[in-house]
Structure formats: structure tokens, C-alpha cells
Write a protein that holds these residues in place. Structure first.
Motif, PDB file in Angstrom:
ATOM      1  N   GLU A 151       0.817  -1.211   0.000  1.00 62.00           N
ATOM      2  CA  GLU A 151       0.000   0.000   0.000  1.00 62.00           C
ATOM      3  C   GLU A 151       0.852   1.263   0.000  1.00 62.00           C
ATOM      4  O   GLU A 151       0.500   2.246  -0.646  1.00 62.00           O
ATOM      5  N   ASP A 177       2.592   1.125  -3.594  1.00 54.50           N
ATOM      6  CA  ASP A 177       1.513   1.125  -4.584  1.00 54.50           C
ATOM      7  C   ASP A 177       1.907   0.459  -5.901  1.00 54.50           C
ATOM      8  O   ASP A 177       1.411  -0.601  -6.222  1.00 54.50           O
ATOM      9  N   LYS A 191      -4.373  -2.536  -6.332  1.00 57.34           N
ATOM     10  CA  LYS A 191      -5.710  -2.076  -5.977  1.00 57.34           C
ATOM     11  C   LYS A 191      -6.105  -2.490  -4.565  1.00 57.34           C
ATOM     12  O   LYS A 191      -6.830  -1.794  -3.877  1.00 57.34           O
ATOM     13  N   GLN A 192      -5.619  -3.668  -4.135  1.00 56.56           N
ATOM     14  CA  GLN A 192      -6.007  -4.160  -2.815  1.00 56.56           C
ATOM     15  C   GLN A 192      -5.067  -5.286  -2.383  1.00 56.56           C
ATOM     16  O   GLN A 192      -4.558  -6.038  -3.215  1.00 56.56           O
ATOM     17  N   LYS A 235     -15.983  -3.962  -9.606  1.00 61.98           N
ATOM     18  CA  LYS A 235     -16.557  -2.768  -8.975  1.00 61.98           C
ATOM     19  C   LYS A 235     -15.907  -2.485  -7.622  1.00 61.98           C
ATOM     20  O   LYS A 235     -15.708  -1.332  -7.257  1.00 61.98           O
ATOM     21  N   LYS A 236     -15.592  -3.533  -6.885  1.00 60.51           N
ATOM     22  CA  LYS A 236     -14.970  -3.380  -5.570  1.00 60.51           C
ATOM     23  C   LYS A 236     -13.572  -2.751  -5.692  1.00 60.51           C
ATOM     24  O   LYS A 236     -13.153  -1.986  -4.833  1.00 60.51           O
ATOM     25  N   TYR A 289     -12.404  -0.925  -8.462  1.00 58.68           N
ATOM     26  CA  TYR A 289     -12.369   0.212  -9.385  1.00 58.68           C
ATOM     27  C   TYR A 289     -12.438   1.547  -8.641  1.00 58.68           C
ATOM     28  O   TYR A 289     -13.218   1.710  -7.717  1.00 58.68           O
ATOM     29  N   THR A 290     -11.603   2.511  -9.065  1.00 63.21           N
ATOM     30  CA  THR A 290     -11.671   3.889  -8.560  1.00 63.21           C
ATOM     31  C   THR A 290     -11.686   4.839  -9.755  1.00 63.21           C
ATOM     32  O   THR A 290     -11.409   4.435 -10.888  1.00 63.21           O
ATOM     33  N   THR A 291     -11.966   6.087  -9.500  1.00 63.02           N
ATOM     34  CA  THR A 291     -12.049   7.062 -10.594  1.00 63.02           C
ATOM     35  C   THR A 291     -10.720   7.215 -11.337  1.00 63.02           C
ATOM     36  O   THR A 291     -10.725   7.561 -12.519  1.00 63.02           O
ATOM     37  N   SER A 292      -9.603   6.945 -10.684  1.00 65.66           N
ATOM     38  CA  SER A 292      -8.316   7.037 -11.381  1.00 65.66           C
ATOM     39  C   SER A 292      -8.196   5.994 -12.487  1.00 65.66           C
ATOM     40  O   SER A 292      -7.410   6.155 -13.424  1.00 65.66           O
ATOM     41  N   ASP A 293      -9.003   4.943 -12.411  1.00 58.63           N
ATOM     42  CA  ASP A 293      -8.983   3.911 -13.449  1.00 58.63           C
ATOM     43  C   ASP A 293      -9.680   4.370 -14.725  1.00 58.63           C
ATOM     44  O   ASP A 293      -9.569   3.705 -15.763  1.00 58.63           O
ATOM     45  N   ASP A 294     -10.372   5.506 -14.658  1.00 62.66           N
ATOM     46  CA  ASP A 294     -11.026   6.054 -15.852  1.00 62.66           C
ATOM     47  C   ASP A 294     -10.017   6.398 -16.946  1.00 62.66           C
ATOM     48  O   ASP A 294     -10.378   6.495 -18.115  1.00 62.66           O
TER      49      ASP A 294
END
Length: 166
Positions: free
Chosen positions: A20, A23, A44-45, A101-102, A104-109
Motif C-alpha cells: 500500500e 503502490d 488495488k487491494q 466494482k470493488k 475500481y476507482t475514478t483514477s482507473d477512468d
């Protein structure tokens, strides 16, 4: 640098902490080839079992290589903090929308058209072997300690390294 091998919860905590804080990992596939295939990927996790999750394009080279051979290597490096981790494990590709969906964040756009993009997949890496190096004091303090050790001839505590037995 002292050796401190970690197991069970301590190993999981160290893996999660470094994954984390660093990253981005260099994600290596096609390990048997020369050259292998290496790309940077954002973690991501880190789940409760110590598996690491990434998002990827289903038509990518690394997904193609994972379909042929699940063995992967993850290399984490944060030189400014002098934190490093190497993980060897097996990768598995998931297509289910709930998992994506779990993660995914907006940075992945920048890469995908939302979590329902038909080209998105999740990659789960299950570690089989892991090793870490952690100075705990950051680069400046560690370099100072190294210099002090060189001047005085006294060994300095430069941090720890060891295996993570998950």
C-alpha cells in the motif's frame, strides 16, 4: 541490516504495509522467456489472505501470458523511503463485475470506460514466496548512518530484511 523473517499475521501486515505504501509494482509475466514481460501496475487491494489485486485489460499482453503460465513476479520499490519487496506467486484472472466494482476507482477512468467496461479484468496474485527490505528511517537517515559507519568503523542499524511466510 538485520534479518527478521516474518510469518502469519506479522508477514501479512508487512506485505500489506509495503504494497500500500509503495503502490506501484513492476508486474512480470512470461518468466521463462528472455526477455520476460514487465509492466508497472497499481496495487488495488491486499486482501485478508495476503493476495494482491490489480486491474487489467483483457486483451493485454500480460493477461495473455497469464493464461499460458500463471507464475508471476512482483517487484515493489520506493527508493526515497528505501523500502523494497519481491513477491513470486501465481496470478488468476477474474471477469466478474462485483470484484471489478470493488477494486475500481475514478483514477482507473484513464484506462477504462468505467467498471462495466467489457475489456476490464481483475488479476489476483497469490504470493508463494516474498522477501522485503525496509530501512524504517528513510533514505537520508539511512545514508547518514552508512556514512557514520564508514567513518567510525562501527556497524549501524540500517533496518531489516527477511522472508514473508504467508
Amino acid at each position: 541490516m538485520s534479518t527478521k523473517n516474518l510469518s502469519n499475521q506479522e508477514a501479512y501486515d508487512k506485505l500489506k504495509e509495503l504494497a500500500e505504501s509503495i503502490d506501484y509494482a513492476m508486474f512480470e509475466t512470461n518468466l521463462g522467456a528472455r526477455p520476460s514481460h514487465v509492466i508497472p501496475m497499481s496495487t488495488k487491494q491486499c486482501d485478508q489472505e495476503g493476495s494482491l489485486w490489480f486491474l487489467s485489460n483483457k486483451d493485454s499482453d500480460h493477461n495473455s501470458f497469464i493464461h499460458k503460465d500463471k507464475d508471476v513476479q512482483l517487484l515493489y520499490s520506493k527508493p526515497t523511503a528505501m523500502e523494497y519487496m519481491s513477491i513470486y506467486g501465481q496470478a488468476f484472472i477474474y471477469n466478474d463485475l462485483e470484484t471489478i466494482k470493488k477494486l475500481y476507482t475514478t483514477s482507473d477512468d484513464a484506462w477504462f470506460n468505467g467498471p462495466t467496461d467489457p475489456n476490464i479484468t481483475a488479476i489476483k496474485v497469490v504470493p508463494q514466496e516474498a522477501h522485503y527490505w525496509d530501512t524504517k528511517d528513510g533514505m537520508i537517515t539511512t545514508l547518514f548512518k552508512m556514512g557514520l559507519g564508514a567513518l567510525t568503523g562501527n556497524k549501524q542499524d540500517l533496518g531489516e530484511s527477511g522472508d514473508l511466510d504467508l
